[in-house]
Write an enzyme that holds these catalytic residues in place. Sequence first.
Site, PDB file in Angstrom:
ATOM      1  N   HIS A 156     -48.375 -62.782  48.925  1.00 58.14           N
ATOM      2  CA  HIS A 156     -49.668 -63.410  48.610  1.00 58.14           C
ATOM      3  C   HIS A 156     -50.319 -63.935  49.883  1.00 58.14           C
ATOM      4  O   HIS A 156     -51.539 -63.838  50.052  1.00 58.14           O
ATOM      5  CB  HIS A 156     -49.474 -64.590  47.644  1.00 58.14           C
ATOM      6  CG  HIS A 156     -48.903 -64.210  46.322  1.00 58.14           C
ATOM      7  ND1 HIS A 156     -47.637 -64.569  45.929  1.00 58.14           N
ATOM      8  CD2 HIS A 156     -49.420 -63.498  45.294  1.00 58.14           C
ATOM      9  CE1 HIS A 156     -47.402 -64.115  44.709  1.00 58.14           C
ATOM     10  NE2 HIS A 156     -48.468 -63.452  44.305  1.00 58.14           N
ATOM     11  N   GLN A 189     -51.095 -60.621  29.524  1.00 59.26           N
ATOM     12  CA  GLN A 189     -50.494 -59.434  30.123  1.00 59.26           C
ATOM     13  C   GLN A 189     -48.967 -59.387  29.961  1.00 59.26           C
ATOM     14  O   GLN A 189     -48.313 -58.524  30.534  1.00 59.26           O
ATOM     15  CB  GLN A 189     -50.894 -59.312  31.588  1.00 59.26           C
ATOM     16  CG  GLN A 189     -50.339 -60.372  32.522  1.00 59.26           C
ATOM     17  CD  GLN A 189     -50.996 -60.315  33.892  1.00 59.26           C
ATOM     18  OE1 GLN A 189     -52.149 -60.675  34.071  1.00 59.26           O
ATOM     19  NE2 GLN A 189     -50.255 -59.842  34.883  1.00 59.26           N
ATOM     20  N   LEU A 238     -50.409 -53.720  47.376  1.00 57.26           N
ATOM     21  CA  LEU A 238     -50.041 -52.352  46.998  1.00 57.26           C
ATOM     22  C   LEU A 238     -48.636 -52.266  46.408  1.00 57.26           C
ATOM     23  O   LEU A 238     -48.220 -51.194  45.993  1.00 57.26           O
ATOM     24  CB  LEU A 238     -50.158 -51.421  48.207  1.00 57.26           C
ATOM     25  CG  LEU A 238     -51.572 -50.857  48.417  1.00 57.26           C
ATOM     26  CD1 LEU A 238     -51.689 -50.199  49.775  1.00 57.26           C
ATOM     27  CD2 LEU A 238     -51.931 -49.864  47.306  1.00 57.26           C
ATOM     28  N   ASP A 253     -47.812 -53.410  43.689  1.00 55.37           N
ATOM     29  CA  ASP A 253     -48.132 -52.952  42.341  1.00 55.37           C
ATOM     30  C   ASP A 253     -49.265 -51.929  42.458  1.00 55.37           C
ATOM     31  O   ASP A 253     -50.435 -52.223  42.204  1.00 55.37           O
ATOM     32  CB  ASP A 253     -48.526 -54.134  41.457  1.00 55.37           C
ATOM     33  CG  ASP A 253     -48.578 -53.725  39.988  1.00 55.37           C
ATOM     34  OD1 ASP A 253     -48.610 -52.500  39.718  1.00 55.37           O
ATOM     35  OD2 ASP A 253     -48.588 -54.605  39.126  1.00 55.37           O
ATOM     36  N   LYS A 272     -41.325 -58.264  48.820  1.00 60.75           N
ATOM     37  CA  LYS A 272     -41.418 -59.658  48.382  1.00 60.75           C
ATOM     38  C   LYS A 272     -41.971 -59.693  46.963  1.00 60.75           C
ATOM     39  O   LYS A 272     -42.922 -58.967  46.652  1.00 60.75           O
ATOM     40  CB  LYS A 272     -42.365 -60.434  49.281  1.00 60.75           C
ATOM     41  CG  LYS A 272     -41.980 -60.394  50.735  1.00 60.75           C
ATOM     42  CD  LYS A 272     -41.444 -61.712  51.196  1.00 60.75           C
ATOM     43  CE  LYS A 272     -41.195 -61.666  52.691  1.00 60.75           C
ATOM     44  NZ  LYS A 272     -40.441 -62.810  53.169  1.00 60.75           N
TER      45      LYS A 272
HETATM   46  O1  PAF Z   1     -50.811 -59.301  40.078  1.00 62.03           O
HETATM   47  C1  PAF Z   1     -50.911 -60.368  39.444  1.00 62.03           C
HETATM   48  O2  PAF Z   1     -50.380 -61.408  39.832  1.00 62.03           O
HETATM   49  C2  PAF Z   1     -51.675 -60.380  38.127  1.00 62.03           C
HETATM   50  O3  PAF Z   1     -51.507 -59.186  37.435  1.00 62.03           O
HETATM   51  C3  PAF Z   1     -53.178 -60.690  38.323  1.00 62.03           C
HETATM   52  C4  PAF Z   1     -53.873 -59.629  39.121  1.00 62.03           C
HETATM   53  C5  PAF Z   1     -53.328 -62.046  39.005  1.00 62.03           C
HETATM   54  C6  PAF Z   1     -53.855 -60.774  36.947  1.00 62.03           C
HETATM   55  O4  PAF Z   1     -53.302 -61.783  36.161  1.00 62.03           O
END
Ligand code: PAF
Length: 289
Positions: free
Chosen positions: A37, A61, A148, A150, A184
Amino acid sequence: MIIVDRISEMQALMRQYHREGKTIGFVPTMGYLHEGHAALIDRARQENDIVVLSVFVNPLQFGPNEDFARYPRDFERDRHIAEQHGVDVLFHPEAGEMYPGPLTVQVVVKARMDVLCGRSRPGHFDGVATVLTKLFHIVMPDRAYFGLKDAQQVAVVDGLIRDFNFPIELVPVPTVREADGLAKSSRNVYLSPQEREEAPALYQALRAAAAAVDGGERSADAIRRLVKEHIEAHTHAEIDYVEVCSYPDLAPLETLHGTVLVAVAVRFASARLIDNIILELPKAHRQED
Ligand code: PAF
């Protein structure tokens, strides 16, 4: 750093930045921030006047048997990291602020979702696309930053931005890794010491695949086999999938050409891990797959 938990306050602030002619870079996250992040924030910091970070664990999600309740959360730590990396605005809404009642409209992802992680997580990308649609309307960013690691999420967000005409530039950022190659992830904290020792085998397998492609291998089956065998030989994890597909369309391939994604997901006893590499090959002269 300004911390905001109300949508109306956020929108007023963002409108003010736009009126002042400031560019806004947005890093959406579910918190429990790590160096992956931080790399997104640092990149956004370089390219924009204002950096907005959202921390919101999006219930939409997560499937009924997934780790929503258990998902790691530590807002004080996140706040500290955000501040250290120069975030200007931290958006941290409660679930009730984002979803005050049952949804009357939801975004449904129609492509790029029934492969890779989407196959075993029905509805997951609908939840991601829905919360991002809301967040994009709330933050109104010029650029949005996604890791990337994900790659499927990046492909889905690419479709969302294009199809819904969000005036947002999607910025994919390379995966940040531990010294031993493990990507990570917030979920790495779940790994037992032995699993943590075995986990770098995922990236080793992907690198072996890249080396084979460099050496001329073009069969998707051969690449899949190679990755699978490496992981089986070096871990106790159960393989969820090893897939080789085009990127960003995520269409299955028999013969490798163009931009190719090699992606894996495995289940250790205590955590599911994903990783991938993207390879650039010459484009096929004719459509082979
Ligand atoms: O990748 C994530 O952490 C989540 O899927 C996101 C993009 C913040 C959406 O909740």
